[in-house]
Every structure is written in C-alpha cells, then in structure tokens.
Design a protein around this motif. Structure first.
Motif: not given
Length: 86
Positions: A1-4, A56-66, A74-76
């Motif tokens: 993960m990239e930390y902004n 991180n959750l948002e990033h993982c969800l986007r990748e998986s949905l794509e 991921f939510v759990k």
C-alpha cells in the motif's frame, strides 16, 4: 500500500504531540494536563488507523471488483483490524 502525504503528516503531528508531552513531563506539569494530551494522541492514532484501514479497503475493493472477484472478506478483514487496534 502506498501511504499518501495526508497519512504521513498525521503521524508527524502525532510525533510532535508526543514530544510536547515529554516536554510537559520534564517541566513537571500536572497529571491532568499530561493525561489529557496522551488522550489526544490516542485519539489521533485511532483516527489515523481508521484512515489507513478505510483507504486500504477502498483500494482492495476496487481492484477485486475490476477483476470480478468476491469482496466480502475484505470488509471482515477491515473490521477485524479496527477491532484489534482497540
């Protein structure tokens, strides 16, 4: 993960708060003041954890949905991380 920069800046502020608390202790400030500042640091750390987990959750969800993958785990995992951090 990239930390902004936002997350890094949050941690730098927390670092400054901790250094300030150490200074208060060296100056012999009263217990209530020190504890109040420690509580503020704890709250800042909790908020930083929440930002990191949600990003991180948002990033993982986007990748998986794509990719058409399931996302329920991921939510759990995110909730588990938040619970463990307390």
């Amino acid at each position: 993960m990239e930390y902004n920069k936002e997350i890094i800046n949050r941690l730098k502020r927390i670092d400054g708060q901790v250094k300030g608390i150490l200074g208060m202790m060296e100056q012999g400030k009263d217990c209530k003041s020190v504890v109040a500042q420690l509580s503020a640091v704890r709250n800042a750390v909790d908020r930083t954890i929440a930002v990191i987990v949600s990003s991180n959750l948002e990033h993982c969800l986007r990748e998986s949905l794509e990719k058409g993958e399931k996302t329920e785990h991921f939510v759990k995992e995110a909730v588990d991380l938040l619970v463990k951090s307390r």
